[in-house]
Design a protein around this motif. Structure first.
Motif, PDB file in Angstrom:
ATOM      1  N   PHE A   1       0.829  -1.213   0.000  1.00  0.00           N
ATOM      2  CA  PHE A   1       0.000   0.000   0.000  1.00  0.00           C
ATOM      3  C   PHE A   1       0.862   1.262   0.000  1.00  0.00           C
ATOM      4  O   PHE A   1       0.377   2.337  -0.384  1.00  0.00           O
ATOM      5  CB  PHE A   1      -0.925   0.003   1.220  1.00  0.00           C
ATOM      6  CG  PHE A   1      -2.345  -0.362   0.881  1.00  0.00           C
ATOM      7  CD1 PHE A   1      -3.344   0.587   0.875  1.00  0.00           C
ATOM      8  CD2 PHE A   1      -2.670  -1.669   0.545  1.00  0.00           C
ATOM      9  CE1 PHE A   1      -4.649   0.256   0.546  1.00  0.00           C
ATOM     10  CE2 PHE A   1      -3.967  -2.009   0.224  1.00  0.00           C
ATOM     11  CZ  PHE A   1      -4.963  -1.057   0.225  1.00  0.00           C
ATOM     12  N   LEU A   2       2.117   1.153   0.451  1.00  0.00           N
ATOM     13  CA  LEU A   2       2.997   2.322   0.422  1.00  0.00           C
ATOM     14  C   LEU A   2       3.412   2.697  -0.999  1.00  0.00           C
ATOM     15  O   LEU A   2       3.854   3.825  -1.234  1.00  0.00           O
ATOM     16  CB  LEU A   2       4.248   2.062   1.267  1.00  0.00           C
ATOM     17  CG  LEU A   2       4.075   2.120   2.784  1.00  0.00           C
ATOM     18  CD1 LEU A   2       5.334   1.649   3.487  1.00  0.00           C
ATOM     19  CD2 LEU A   2       3.715   3.538   3.243  1.00  0.00           C
ATOM     20  N   ILE A   3       3.261   1.778  -1.949  1.00  0.00           N
ATOM     21  CA  ILE A   3       3.673   2.071  -3.327  1.00  0.00           C
ATOM     22  C   ILE A   3       2.817   3.182  -3.931  1.00  0.00           C
ATOM     23  O   ILE A   3       3.368   4.186  -4.420  1.00  0.00           O
ATOM     24  CB  ILE A   3       3.632   0.790  -4.185  1.00  0.00           C
ATOM     25  CG1 ILE A   3       4.662  -0.217  -3.657  1.00  0.00           C
ATOM     26  CG2 ILE A   3       3.896   1.110  -5.653  1.00  0.00           C
ATOM     27  CD1 ILE A   3       4.604  -1.568  -4.344  1.00  0.00           C
TER      28      ILE A   3
ATOM     29  N   LEU B   1      -7.761   8.943   3.348  1.00  0.00           N
ATOM     30  CA  LEU B   1      -8.527   7.882   2.692  1.00  0.00           C
ATOM     31  C   LEU B   1      -7.665   6.634   2.493  1.00  0.00           C
ATOM     32  O   LEU B   1      -8.158   5.501   2.575  1.00  0.00           O
ATOM     33  CB  LEU B   1      -9.062   8.379   1.345  1.00  0.00           C
ATOM     34  CG  LEU B   1     -10.028   9.560   1.414  1.00  0.00           C
ATOM     35  CD1 LEU B   1     -10.462   9.979   0.017  1.00  0.00           C
ATOM     36  CD2 LEU B   1     -11.250   9.206   2.254  1.00  0.00           C
ATOM     37  N   TRP B   2      -6.379   6.852   2.229  1.00  0.00           N
ATOM     38  CA  TRP B   2      -5.453   5.733   2.065  1.00  0.00           C
ATOM     39  C   TRP B   2      -5.397   4.886   3.338  1.00  0.00           C
ATOM     40  O   TRP B   2      -5.416   3.653   3.266  1.00  0.00           O
ATOM     41  CB  TRP B   2      -4.064   6.278   1.731  1.00  0.00           C
ATOM     42  CG  TRP B   2      -2.967   5.261   1.722  1.00  0.00           C
ATOM     43  CD1 TRP B   2      -2.556   4.506   0.672  1.00  0.00           C
ATOM     44  CD2 TRP B   2      -2.115   4.893   2.827  1.00  0.00           C
ATOM     45  NE1 TRP B   2      -1.524   3.678   1.034  1.00  0.00           N
ATOM     46  CE2 TRP B   2      -1.228   3.896   2.353  1.00  0.00           C
ATOM     47  CE3 TRP B   2      -2.018   5.305   4.151  1.00  0.00           C
ATOM     48  CZ2 TRP B   2      -0.261   3.319   3.179  1.00  0.00           C
ATOM     49  CZ3 TRP B   2      -1.063   4.718   4.966  1.00  0.00           C
ATOM     50  CH2 TRP B   2      -0.185   3.744   4.483  1.00  0.00           C
ATOM     51  N   ALA B   3      -5.327   5.547   4.488  1.00  0.00           N
ATOM     52  CA  ALA B   3      -5.272   4.820   5.763  1.00  0.00           C
ATOM     53  C   ALA B   3      -6.545   4.002   5.969  1.00  0.00           C
ATOM     54  O   ALA B   3      -6.492   2.841   6.410  1.00  0.00           O
ATOM     55  CB  ALA B   3      -5.073   5.796   6.920  1.00  0.00           C
ATOM     56  N   THR B   4      -7.703   4.590   5.624  1.00  0.00           N
ATOM     57  CA  THR B   4      -8.970   3.868   5.760  1.00  0.00           C
ATOM     58  C   THR B   4      -9.017   2.662   4.832  1.00  0.00           C
ATOM     59  O   THR B   4      -9.412   1.561   5.234  1.00  0.00           O
ATOM     60  CB  THR B   4     -10.149   4.804   5.456  1.00  0.00           C
ATOM     61  OG1 THR B   4     -10.091   5.945   6.318  1.00  0.00           O
ATOM     62  CG2 THR B   4     -11.472   4.098   5.661  1.00  0.00           C
ATOM     63  N   MET B   5      -8.591   2.863   3.579  1.00  0.00           N
ATOM     64  CA  MET B   5      -8.620   1.763   2.616  1.00  0.00           C
ATOM     65  C   MET B   5      -7.637   0.661   3.023  1.00  0.00           C
ATOM     66  O   MET B   5      -7.908  -0.532   2.829  1.00  0.00           O
ATOM     67  CB  MET B   5      -8.283   2.276   1.221  1.00  0.00           C
ATOM     68  CG  MET B   5      -9.353   3.168   0.618  1.00  0.00           C
ATOM     69  SD  MET B   5      -9.039   3.551  -1.114  1.00  0.00           S
ATOM     70  CE  MET B   5      -9.286   1.962  -1.866  1.00  0.00           C
ATOM     71  N   PHE B   6      -6.505   1.050   3.586  1.00  0.00           N
ATOM     72  CA  PHE B   6      -5.531   0.047   4.040  1.00  0.00           C
ATOM     73  C   PHE B   6      -6.126  -0.825   5.134  1.00  0.00           C
ATOM     74  O   PHE B   6      -6.011  -2.063   5.093  1.00  0.00           O
ATOM     75  CB  PHE B   6      -4.262   0.746   4.531  1.00  0.00           C
ATOM     76  CG  PHE B   6      -3.355  -0.129   5.346  1.00  0.00           C
ATOM     77  CD1 PHE B   6      -2.762  -1.248   4.787  1.00  0.00           C
ATOM     78  CD2 PHE B   6      -3.107   0.149   6.688  1.00  0.00           C
ATOM     79  CE1 PHE B   6      -1.948  -2.073   5.548  1.00  0.00           C
ATOM     80  CE2 PHE B   6      -2.286  -0.665   7.447  1.00  0.00           C
ATOM     81  CZ  PHE B   6      -1.710  -1.778   6.869  1.00  0.00           C
TER      82      PHE B   6
ATOM     83  N   LYS C   1      -7.555   7.893  12.555  1.00  0.00           N
ATOM     84  CA  LYS C   1      -8.510   8.973  12.865  1.00  0.00           C
ATOM     85  C   LYS C   1      -7.783  10.208  13.396  1.00  0.00           C
ATOM     86  O   LYS C   1      -8.164  11.345  13.093  1.00  0.00           O
ATOM     87  CB  LYS C   1      -9.536   8.475  13.886  1.00  0.00           C
ATOM     88  CG  LYS C   1     -10.497   7.421  13.314  1.00  0.00           C
ATOM     89  CD  LYS C   1     -11.452   6.910  14.364  1.00  0.00           C
ATOM     90  CE  LYS C   1     -12.517   6.017  13.768  1.00  0.00           C
ATOM     91  NZ  LYS C   1     -11.988   4.840  13.070  1.00  0.00           N
ATOM     92  N   LEU C   2      -6.731   9.988  14.201  1.00  0.00           N
ATOM     93  CA  LEU C   2      -5.968  11.106  14.742  1.00  0.00           C
ATOM     94  C   LEU C   2      -5.246  11.871  13.631  1.00  0.00           C
ATOM     95  O   LEU C   2      -5.076  13.095  13.715  1.00  0.00           O
ATOM     96  CB  LEU C   2      -4.954  10.584  15.761  1.00  0.00           C
ATOM     97  CG  LEU C   2      -4.263  11.602  16.673  1.00  0.00           C
ATOM     98  CD1 LEU C   2      -5.284  12.351  17.513  1.00  0.00           C
ATOM     99  CD2 LEU C   2      -3.240  10.914  17.568  1.00  0.00           C
TER     100      LEU C   2
END
Length: 955
Positions: free
Chosen positions: A331-333, A408-413, A760-761
């Motif tokens: 996901f970091l890519i 959004l990336w964090a949520t999708m991950f 969330k933070l």
């Protein structure tokens, strides 16, 4: 112990031992577990006229074997009656300890302790034999000794049923494939990634899945048992033996399992064996060597991880960690690609940035107020041109988009991880996994025992009293109080360290300003920033190590009952302390630096002579970027890589040197022995858990998400680190650690909750970074509210206020000013009324307008991103649709399989009955009698058939 002592045969049994070192000396029974301990021979003196004793190590080939003997005599010894084996073993033990003509000297306290440990070992091993395990051990000699344990089929099947271990049945069913465009895309993806796949054995038919069911001896006909020795793999065998070791107790000191014995130094270590060497000249391939070649080398960094093989070798818990780490790295890519695009956008638009041009234009001649009292001169804003241009690389409109993207990336991950976790649970047969009842920790048992001994009102009549006894909140209150006080102290220590660095910056900046060297004075800000960040990094690294040890100690004094509770409390404490330690200085630069400076004529001072530090002319965002990048890269390079590589190697070297010194001190060194697998594994570092591995990745996840608005390249450096980290962790597990006990887990536990909290933070923190730290909102307000022509021309002049230099306090004016013209007014960055205003130097209307816009942006940004995150969470189901259907299908297939097997059993019984009836009609009396006895055994009084499952294999 029922030990069958075998005198050394000519040639020695060492030569007959299994070449791999993974079996007993009969080369048939696997070594499922090893217990190691140091034996200290008690002192003795020769009796009068006794001959000199020969070294006992001379018979190095002798082995003490329990429940089965050694070598070719094993089958005959198995046929001996149990009492005969007991007598033979006990006689051997009586003959073993001493030699003729020796007298035992009065035991010293150290010898008495060693004797007590020896008795505990004997009792413990006797109890293991009663549990059905088989034991092999070498004759005890000075130094390191090993107890090798084998679990026979009866024990494995019994424990597998108790532990409800799912095992493969005879039934296989087809997995429903994806259809349509998804199938086409999946096929294309498989062809493209074929060179990236590790060369490990795969299931022959990937479209089929074996049906698994919790093991049951009554339903043994359901399972696909081709060979009883290989039906349970090595990881499952060691897990079963570990469970027996944990629950087997001794009366001495009320030791509850192997954990207590290791804590009391009765044993040094207990571990399962690796599957052999991971490198060498022999062509024998094992799973460890395969993992090393296809996973644990830096040369295969571009390949996918063999997750199924990792799970098979190390267990589900470690398999889930590497699956999570692999998904996080993948996901970091995309985030790295977007971060590079944002950075390139800043590079491309730097020449067209109007505020930077105005600041660099020397014709504007903004004369700024002195940066320090007395020794600092007025200065021109154009001298800060480089800082302003560099700030634009990270402080541009694209960073706002990138902050939304990363939220959004964090949520999708996290959503994708839940889906992958569910998929792995299905294929690894973890669905419906029940929480196993954990054994209490040794420290908890000892505390309960101490409490019981102190409580004089307890009567000895009630045998269940020990089970009812437990620790209450009042027993733990001292531990809770110590936790609260010390955690508060540690947090204050972190803040003190940050404050110390602030003082260093202030005092160093003032000292360098006094310098007579022009170059030194002109580079004060760069010198102070660079040295302060390095000092801060060193402090963070030192405190990190201290906090890890303190968190473990604080958790121990809480006395949690189970290992799971202990691990969760340790994680929470360590994360809290390390989170504060890693981010305290970054929070200071982002939200506090430059906010409490004051204004010319009324500055805020510390220690009565030093002004509070203020942000650079280009803003604090550039300084935040430097602080974040150096701490992040420093932690990854030094702590995560150098420490991980260096410290285990140093520990291994120290352990090796210590063991070599022990060997040199042994009295019996005339026989050399080839190192077996248990010797090689003992030298390795013991596995201490996944908490450090998860912790460094969670802290890195915070660097990537929390302040990503100030450093868009953070995902890039995290990706580069993780590519190395995966192989580094893999090499550590395969080559440098003892084989961990397999643990079945269906999720990553509390770590998911921590990741969710950080995600969330990050939304809130990035909203404040954009609104407060960067100049995004002031620029937006100027362009649409104050600009004459809707452009950014005049923005720098708009953000600078005037100050009348005649109002400077006495003694603070610059000495020997180099400015040729007489300076009447100097400028400073703030929204304040000019000196000619009736409300001079008070906050202007622009200040309140910009502040309102900042707060409005925080609310809008936070709600928008939270809404989008919830929308993404809702749109992506936690359980993939195909997996949900497969789980339902598996239940249906399982019921059909049971009905079919039961029907076949019934038909088998009916065929026997009908055959007996035919024989009865033929008039053969003996066969008629046998048929009657058979039907009596298997028919109820009413004529119905009883369960035949337990007798099926006999039939």
């Amino acid at each position: 112990i029922i030990n069958n002592y075998v005198e050394g045969a000519p040639g020695g049994a060492r030569d007959k031992a299994s070449p791999s070192g993974l079996h007993f000396r009969d080369s048939r029974r696997k070594v499922d577990y090893v217990l190691a301990y140091h034996y200290r021979r008690r002192l003795a003196r020769r009796g009068p006229g006794a001959p000199s004793p020969e070294p006992r190590r001379g018979s190095a080939s002798a082995a003490l074997v329990s429940n089965g003997g050694t070598g070719k005599g094993r089958d005959e010894q198995q046929q001996q009656p149990q009492q005969q084996q007991q007598d033979h073993g006990q006689r051997a033990l009586r003959e073993w300890p001493g030699l003729p003509g020796l007298e035992v000297v009065e035991l010293s306290p150290l010898d008495a302790l060693e004797e007590e440990r020896r008795l505990q070992r004997e009792e413990y091993e006797r109890n293991l034999l009663e549990a059905g395990l088989e034991i092999e051990k070498d004759p005890e000699s000075q130094g390191l000794s090993f107890v090798r344990i084998h679990a026979p089929w009866q024990v494995l099947s019994r424990e597998a049923e108790l532990l409800k271990i799912k095992m493969p049945t005879k039934k296989m069913y087809e997995i429903t494939e994806e259809k349509g465009i998804l199938k086409t895309l999946n096929g294309i993806w498989c062809k493209l990634t074929e060179p990236l796949q590790p060369q490990v054995p795969q299931q022959e038919n990937t479209k089929m899945k074996t049906l698994s069911y919790p093991f049951s001896r009554e339903k043994i006909y359901l399972y696909n048992i081709k060979d009883k020795d290989t039906f349970f793999d090595n990881a499952t065998r060691s897990r079963i033996v570990r469970e027996i070791l944990k629950r087997t107790s001794t009366k001495a000191r009320n030791s509850m399992g192997i954990g207590t014995l290791i804590a009391n130094n009765v044993y040094d270590a207990a571990y399962p064996l690796h599957d052999g060497e991971y490198e060498g000249q022999n062509d024998d391939m094992n799973e460890r060597k395969l993992l090393y070649q296809e996973w644990a080398r830096y040369g295969v960094f571009y390949k996918f991880q063999p997750i199924d093989l990792i799970r098979k070798y190390f267990g589900e818990k470690i398999g889930l960690y590497f699956a999570w780490l692999g998904l996080y790295t993948e996901f970091l890519i995309p985030s790295s690609v977007v971060g590079i695009i944002v950075f390139l956008y800043g590079c491309i638009t730097i020449e067209s940035d109007i505020p930077s041009k105005e600041m660099c234009d020397q014709r504007n001649a903004f004369t700024m107020c002195p940066l320090c009292d007395k020794f600092c001169d007025y200065w021109n804003l154009s001298s800060a041109c480089t800082t302003a241009r560099a700030s634009h690389l990270f402080d541009n409109p694209a960073t706002v988009f990138f902050s939304i993207f990363m939220a959004l990336w964090a949520t999708m991950f996290l959503e994708q991880w839940k889906r992958l976790q569910m998929r792995l649970s299905y294929f690894w047969d973890l669905t419906g996994l029940e929480e196993e009842e954990e054994h209490p920790r040794p420290e908890y048992e000892n505390k309960v025992l101490q409490k019981k001994l102190k409580n004089k009102n307890i009567t000895t009549e009630n045998s269940n009293e020990n089970e009812k006894e437990k620790l209450t909140w009042s027993d733990r209150m001292p531990g809770y109080a110590a936790n609260f006080g010390l955690i508060l102290f540690m947090i204050m220590l972190t803040f003190s360290a940050v404050f110390g660095v602030i003082v260093y910056r202030i005092t160093t900046a003032a000292a360098l300003s006094f310098s007579t060297n022009e170059t030194t004075r002109s580079n004060v800000r760069v010198t102070v920033t660079a040295t302060a960040v390095i000092i801060n990094l060193v402090v963070v690294l030192i405190l990190d190590e201290i906090y890890g040890a303190v968190a473990k100690w604080l958790t121990e004094i809480e006395i949690p009952k189970t290992e799971k509770t202990f691990e969760e409390r340790l994680i929470l404490k360590a994360f809290l302390l390390k989170f504060v330690n890693s981010y305290a200085s970054i929070f200071y630069v982002a939200f506090f630096k430059g906010r409490f400076v004051g204004r010319p004529g009324r500055y805020v001072y510390v220690f009565e002579g030093y002004r509070m530090e203020e942000c650079a002319p280009g803003g604090c965002l550039m300084e935040l970027c430097i602080q974040l990048s150096i701490i992040m890269l420093g932690k990854q390079l030094i702590q995560n890589n150098l420490f991980e590589i260096g410290i285990p190697k140093l520990k291994k070297l120290f352990r090796k040197l210590k063991d070599e010194r022990t060997v040199l001190k042994e009295m019996d060194t005339n026989q050399s022995k080839d190192p077996q697998q248990w010797d090689l594994d003992y030298i390795l570092e013991p596995f201490t858990g996944l908490t450090p591995e998860y912790m460094e990745m969670i802290i890195q996840f915070g660097f990537v998400t929390l302040f990503v608005a100030s450093f868009p390249l953070a995902p890039v450096f995290a990706l580069l680190n993780n590519i190395i980290e995966v192989r580094l962790d893999a090499k550590k597990f395969v080559t440098e650690l003892r084989r961990p006990d397999t643990v079945r887990e269906k999720d990553i536990g509390i770590w998911y909750n921590i990741l969710s909290i950080i995600g969330k933070l990050s939304v809130i923190i990035n909203a404040f970074v954009i609104a407060v730290t960067s100049d995004f909102i002031p620029r937006l307000m100027y362009q649409y509210a104050y600009s004459q022509n809707g452009t950014m021309h005049g923005f720098i002049n708009h953000t600078l206020s005037y100050f009348n230099v005649s109002q400077l306090k006495a003694g603070t004016q610059p000495e020997n000013s180099l400015f040729a013209q007489e300076v009447s007014f100097c400028r400073f960055k703030d929204y304040r009324e000019p000196p000619w205003s009736p409300h001079q130097y008070e906050f202007s209307k622009q200040y309140w307008a910009v502040l309102s816009a900042r707060l409005a942006f925080v609310i809008l940004f936070q709600n928008l991103v939270m809404f989008l995150s919830v929308l993404v969470d809702w749109m992506i189901p936690d359980i993939p649709k195909d997996i949900s259907e497969q789980i339902k299908k598996e239940k249906t297939v399982l019921v059909d399989f049971f009905l079919k097997e039961e029907h076949e059993k019934l038909k088998l019984i009916e065929s026997f009955i009908s055959r007996d009836k035919r024989k009865h009609r033929s008039g053969t009396k003996t066969k008629r009698t046998r048929a009657a006895s058979f039907s009596q055994c298997h028919r109820s009084p009413k004529g119905s058939f009883t369960s035949f499952s337990s007798q099926h294999t006999v039939v």
